[in-house]
Design a protein around this motif. Structure first.
Motif, PDB file in Angstrom:
ATOM      1  N   GLU A 153      -5.096  -3.824  -9.664  1.00 45.25           N
ATOM      2  CA  GLU A 153      -6.172  -2.193  -9.943  1.00 45.25           C
ATOM      3  C   GLU A 153      -5.982  -2.112  -8.018  1.00 45.25           C
ATOM      4  N   ILE A 154      -5.993  -2.295  -7.116  1.00 49.46           N
ATOM      5  CA  ILE A 154      -5.745  -1.940  -5.751  1.00 49.46           C
ATOM      6  C   ILE A 154      -4.353  -1.360  -5.791  1.00 49.46           C
ATOM      7  N   THR A 155      -3.442  -1.638  -6.145  1.00 53.05           N
ATOM      8  CA  THR A 155      -1.600  -1.004  -5.531  1.00 53.05           C
ATOM      9  C   THR A 155      -0.511  -0.480  -6.574  1.00 53.05           C
ATOM     10  N   LYS A 156      -0.319   0.058  -6.711  1.00 49.40           N
ATOM     11  CA  LYS A 156       0.535   0.626  -8.191  1.00 49.40           C
ATOM     12  C   LYS A 156       2.317   0.379  -6.853  1.00 49.40           C
ATOM     13  N   PHE A 157       2.372  -0.376  -6.055  1.00 48.43           N
ATOM     14  CA  PHE A 157       3.751   0.023  -5.338  1.00 48.43           C
ATOM     15  C   PHE A 157       4.290  -1.665  -5.256  1.00 48.43           C
ATOM     16  N   TYR A 158       5.054  -2.004  -6.345  1.00 46.74           N
ATOM     17  CA  TYR A 158       5.283  -3.190  -6.874  1.00 46.74           C
ATOM     18  C   TYR A 158       6.828  -3.764  -6.819  1.00 46.74           C
ATOM     19  N   TYR A 159       6.973  -4.590  -5.648  1.00 47.38           N
ATOM     20  CA  TYR A 159       9.146  -4.910  -5.619  1.00 47.38           C
ATOM     21  C   TYR A 159       8.810  -6.131  -6.648  1.00 47.38           C
ATOM     22  N   THR A 160      10.112  -6.107  -7.279  1.00 49.52           N
ATOM     23  CA  THR A 160       9.892  -6.916  -8.226  1.00 49.52           C
ATOM     24  C   THR A 160      11.141  -7.670  -7.958  1.00 49.52           C
ATOM     25  N   ALA A 161      11.872  -7.811  -6.928  1.00 51.74           N
ATOM     26  CA  ALA A 161      12.629  -9.168  -6.285  1.00 51.74           C
ATOM     27  C   ALA A 161      12.557  -9.026  -4.911  1.00 51.74           C
ATOM     28  N   GLY A 162      12.242 -10.620  -4.077  1.00 52.15           N
ATOM     29  CA  GLY A 162      11.797 -11.078  -3.046  1.00 52.15           C
ATOM     30  C   GLY A 162      12.959 -11.250  -2.929  1.00 52.15           C
ATOM     31  N   ALA A 193       0.397  -1.139  -0.597  1.00 54.70           N
ATOM     32  CA  ALA A 193      -0.128  -0.142  -0.029  1.00 54.70           C
ATOM     33  C   ALA A 193       0.552   1.084   0.322  1.00 54.70           C
ATOM     34  N   LYS A 194       2.361   1.263   0.127  1.00 58.18           N
ATOM     35  CA  LYS A 194       3.130   1.992   0.374  1.00 58.18           C
ATOM     36  C   LYS A 194       4.240   1.292   0.175  1.00 58.18           C
ATOM     37  N   GLU A 195       5.303   3.162   0.227  1.00 60.82           N
ATOM     38  CA  GLU A 195       6.797   2.338  -0.040  1.00 60.82           C
ATOM     39  C   GLU A 195       7.915   2.110   0.730  1.00 60.82           C
ATOM     40  N   ILE A 196       8.234   0.793   0.913  1.00 58.70           N
ATOM     41  CA  ILE A 196       8.955   0.520   2.112  1.00 58.70           C
ATOM     42  C   ILE A 196      10.108   1.056   2.499  1.00 58.70           C
ATOM     43  N   ASN A 197      10.343   1.625   2.863  1.00 59.64           N
ATOM     44  CA  ASN A 197      11.676   2.759   2.824  1.00 59.64           C
ATOM     45  C   ASN A 197      12.534   2.022   4.192  1.00 59.64           C
ATOM     46  N   GLY A 198      12.501   0.911   5.020  1.00 60.85           N
ATOM     47  CA  GLY A 198      13.356   0.283   6.153  1.00 60.85           C
ATOM     48  C   GLY A 198      13.052  -0.944   6.363  1.00 60.85           C
ATOM     49  N   GLN A 256       3.735  -1.770 -16.189  1.00 61.80           N
ATOM     50  CA  GLN A 256       4.472  -0.169 -15.870  1.00 61.80           C
ATOM     51  C   GLN A 256       3.498   0.634 -16.555  1.00 61.80           C
ATOM     52  N   SER A 257       3.296   0.307 -18.636  1.00 70.49           N
ATOM     53  CA  SER A 257       2.205   1.038 -19.090  1.00 70.49           C
ATOM     54  C   SER A 257       1.050   1.717 -18.052  1.00 70.49           C
ATOM     55  N   ALA A 258       0.647   0.255 -17.020  1.00 68.20           N
ATOM     56  CA  ALA A 258      -1.152   0.926 -16.772  1.00 68.20           C
ATOM     57  C   ALA A 258      -0.547   1.680 -15.339  1.00 68.20           C
ATOM     58  N   GLY A 259       0.769   2.509 -15.186  1.00 74.84           N
ATOM     59  CA  GLY A 259       0.644   2.817 -13.864  1.00 74.84           C
ATOM     60  C   GLY A 259       1.799   2.345 -12.807  1.00 74.84           C
ATOM     61  N   VAL A 260       1.533   1.182 -12.638  1.00 75.83           N
ATOM     62  CA  VAL A 260       2.233   0.544 -11.424  1.00 75.83           C
ATOM     63  C   VAL A 260       4.231   0.791 -11.516  1.00 75.83           C
ATOM     64  N   LYS A 261       4.466   1.618 -10.591  1.00 77.98           N
ATOM     65  CA  LYS A 261       5.447   1.859  -9.859  1.00 77.98           C
ATOM     66  C   LYS A 261       6.691   0.660  -9.569  1.00 77.98           C
ATOM     67  N   THR A 262       7.274  -0.209 -10.189  1.00 81.86           N
ATOM     68  CA  THR A 262       8.452  -0.823 -10.131  1.00 81.86           C
ATOM     69  C   THR A 262       9.671  -0.600  -9.252  1.00 81.86           C
ATOM     70  N   LEU A 263       9.555  -1.081  -8.068  1.00 81.84           N
ATOM     71  CA  LEU A 263      10.802  -0.900  -6.671  1.00 81.84           C
ATOM     72  C   LEU A 263      11.700  -2.048  -6.203  1.00 81.84           C
ATOM     73  N   ALA A 264      12.297  -1.873  -5.707  1.00 80.81           N
ATOM     74  CA  ALA A 264      13.733  -2.332  -5.209  1.00 80.81           C
ATOM     75  C   ALA A 264      13.347  -2.524  -3.671  1.00 80.81           C
ATOM     76  N   PHE A 265      13.702  -3.404  -2.908  1.00 82.88           N
ATOM     77  CA  PHE A 265      13.805  -2.915  -1.718  1.00 82.88           C
ATOM     78  C   PHE A 265      15.194  -2.039  -0.629  1.00 82.88           C
ATOM     79  N   PRO A 266      15.839  -1.398  -0.326  1.00 84.63           N
ATOM     80  CA  PRO A 266      16.940  -1.376   0.228  1.00 84.63           C
ATOM     81  C   PRO A 266      17.871  -1.488   0.359  1.00 84.63           C
ATOM     82  N   ASP A 267      19.742  -1.375   0.208  1.00 90.12           N
ATOM     83  CA  ASP A 267      20.139  -2.434   1.543  1.00 90.12           C
ATOM     84  C   ASP A 267      19.673  -2.758   2.985  1.00 90.12           C
ATOM     85  N   THR A 268      19.623  -1.985   3.435  1.00 91.92           N
ATOM     86  CA  THR A 268      18.972  -2.416   4.559  1.00 91.92           C
ATOM     87  C   THR A 268      17.917  -3.395   4.395  1.00 91.92           C
ATOM     88  N   VAL A 269      16.823  -3.057   4.332  1.00 89.10           N
ATOM     89  CA  VAL A 269      15.986  -4.602   4.520  1.00 89.10           C
ATOM     90  C   VAL A 269      16.231  -5.563   3.356  1.00 89.10           C
TER      91      VAL A 269
END
Length: 360
Positions: free
Chosen positions: A228-237, A162-167, A292-305
C-alpha cells in the motif's frame, strides 16, 4: 567463560540478580503454567503462529499438565525485552528471533540467520545433525537459557524500497529497517539502519521515518500491507536466507521440569520449526502473484550490489572474531554450510534446473 564472569561484563548483571529470586511457575491442582513472552505482535502472520503452535503443542502433548500462556509483544514486556525477561525470571520462556539479541552476544545471530549464511535446510542439517544445537546450548548456558529452534521463515525477501536500487551508493543515507548482522552490513554501505519490532514497521514506512524495510516474504509482507506504501520489491536478499526462530526457556525453570515435560518442549519446538517453514513456503507463491497483480514491481539487486553486500558481510564477521565463542560457532558453521550446499547443488539443484527445462 562461565555465566557469572560473563554477566559481570554486561548489562545483564541486574537480570542475573533477579534470577536469584525467580518466582516459581504457577501451579493449579497439580498442573503447571508457564508464561511465554514473544517478540511478535499478536497475529503477525507466520511468526506469531509459530509461537502459538509451540504453546498449543506443549499443552496438548502434556495433556494439560503443562500449559503455556502466550503474551504477545507489549502485553507483558516489549518485543526486544523478552530475552532479559526470561533470563531474570520475569517470564518463563520466550519465542522470537535470536538475532534481535546480538547485543547480548553476537553469536545469537547464527540461530536466526547471518548474511550469506545457511538456507533453511542447511540450518536444519547443522542444528539437528551437526553441532548447531550443542552450540546454541553452550551460548544459552551463559545467560541461563535452554533454547531450541522453534520456527523458520525460509528465505527472506530483500525488501521494500521507495526507489530502485541501481548500485551500492544508493544505500548511502538510506533509512532502512534491518535487524541482526545484516543490518550491521548495510550500515557499512552508509545506510542508517533501524531495528524496529515487526508491529511498528508499517507505520514507520508509511510516515517516512524509514525509506525502506525488509520483513519476511510475500505472504507476511502482504499481510503487513507494505504494498500500500511502495511498489518496489526486491525478492531475494543477502541477510536471511533461512531465518530460524527460537523457543528459549529459563534454564532453572527447564531443569525443574520432569524429563517428560522437557522432551515435550523439545519436540514441540522441532515440530513448529518444520510446520512454520512449510506454512511460509506454501503461502509465498500465491501471495507473490497477488502482489504482482496489484502493481508491485519485483526486482533483483544488480551484481555490484551483491558484491558490496558480500564485502560488508565478511567485514562484520571479522569484527566479531575476537570473541572466542563467536569464532567457535563460525568455524563450525561454515564447513557444514559448504558441505550441505555442495550436495544439494549437485542433487536437488541439478534436478530442479532439469525439471524446469523439461516442463517449461
Amino acid at each position: 567463560m562461565d555465566r557469572r564472569s560473563f554477566l559481570k561484563k554486561t548489562t545483564l548483571g541486574g537480570g542475573a540478580a533477579a534470577a536469584a529470586t525467580l518466582a516459581a511457575p504457577a501451579y493449579a491442582q497439580g498442573n503447571r503454567t508457564l508464561t511465554m513472552v514473544t517478540t511478535w505482535g499478536r497475529g503477525l502472520a507466520g511468526v506469531f503462529d509459530a509461537a502459538q503452535r509451540c504453546a498449543d503443542s506443549i499443552t496438548a502433548m502434556s495433556g494439560g499438565s503443562l500449559t503455556v500462556e502466550v503474551k504477545a509483544a507489549g502485553e507483558l514486556v516489549g518485543a526486544f525485552e523478552v530475552f532479559d525477561a526470561v533470563t531474570s525470571g520475569q517470564a518463563d520462556m520466550y519465542h522470537g528471533a535470536d538475532y534481535y539479541f546480538v547485543g547480548q552476544h553476537p553469536g545469537y545471530a547464527f540461530f536466526t540467520s547471518v548474511p550469506f549464511g545457511m538456507t533453511a535446510q542447511e540450518l536444519a542439517n547443522w542444528y539437528y545433525h551437526g553441532n548447531g544445537a550443542a552450540l546454541h546450548d553452550e551460548l544459552g548456558e551463559i545467560f541461563g537459557l535452554k533454547s531450541f529452534l522453534g520456527g523458520n521463515t525460509g528465505a527472506q525477501a530483500g525488501g521494500w524500497f521507495a526507489k530502485e536500487i541501481n548500485g551500492p551508493d544508493d544505500f548511502n543515507g538510506l533509512k532502512f529497517r534491518m535487524p541482526g548482522l545484516g543490518g550491521k552490513a548495510l550500515g557499512k554501505l552508509g545506510a542508517s539502519v533501524q531495528n524496529l519490532p515487526g508491529s511498528e514497521v508499517y507505520q514507520a514506512l508509511a510516515s517516512g521515518a524509514i525509506d525502506g524495510t525488509e520483513w519476511i516474504g510475500p505472504w507476511a509482507d502482504e499481510k503487513a500491507g507494505f504494498q500500500e506504501i511502495t511498489k518496489f520489491y526486491y525478492t531475494a536478499g543477502f541477510h536471511e536466507p533461512g531465518a530460524g526462530l527460537s523457543l528459549a526457556t529459563n534454564r532453572e525453570v527447564f531443569d525443574s521440569l520432569s524429563a517428560e515435560h522437557q522432551k515435550i518442549i523439545e519436540i514441540a519446538a522441532a515440530e513448529a520449526h518444520q510446520w512454520n517453514l512449510a506454512q511460509f513456503l506454501n503461502n509465498n507463491g500465491a501471495a507473490l502473484q497477488r502482489l504482482q497483480s496489484a502493481g508491485v514491481k519485483t526486482l533483483a539487486f544488480p551484481d555490484t550490489v551483491w558484491d558490496a553486500f558480500g564485502e560488508a558481510s565478511m567485514a562484520v564477521h571479522e569484527e566479531n572474531m575476537s570473541d572466542d565463542l563467536y569464532k567457535k560457532i563460525f568455524d563450525d558453521y561454515q564447513p557444514s554450510l559448504k558441505a550441505s550446499s555442495a550436495w544439494i547443488e549437485k542433487s536437488e539443484g541439478v534436478y530442479r534446473r532439469q525439471r524446469d527445462r523439461v516442463l517449461g
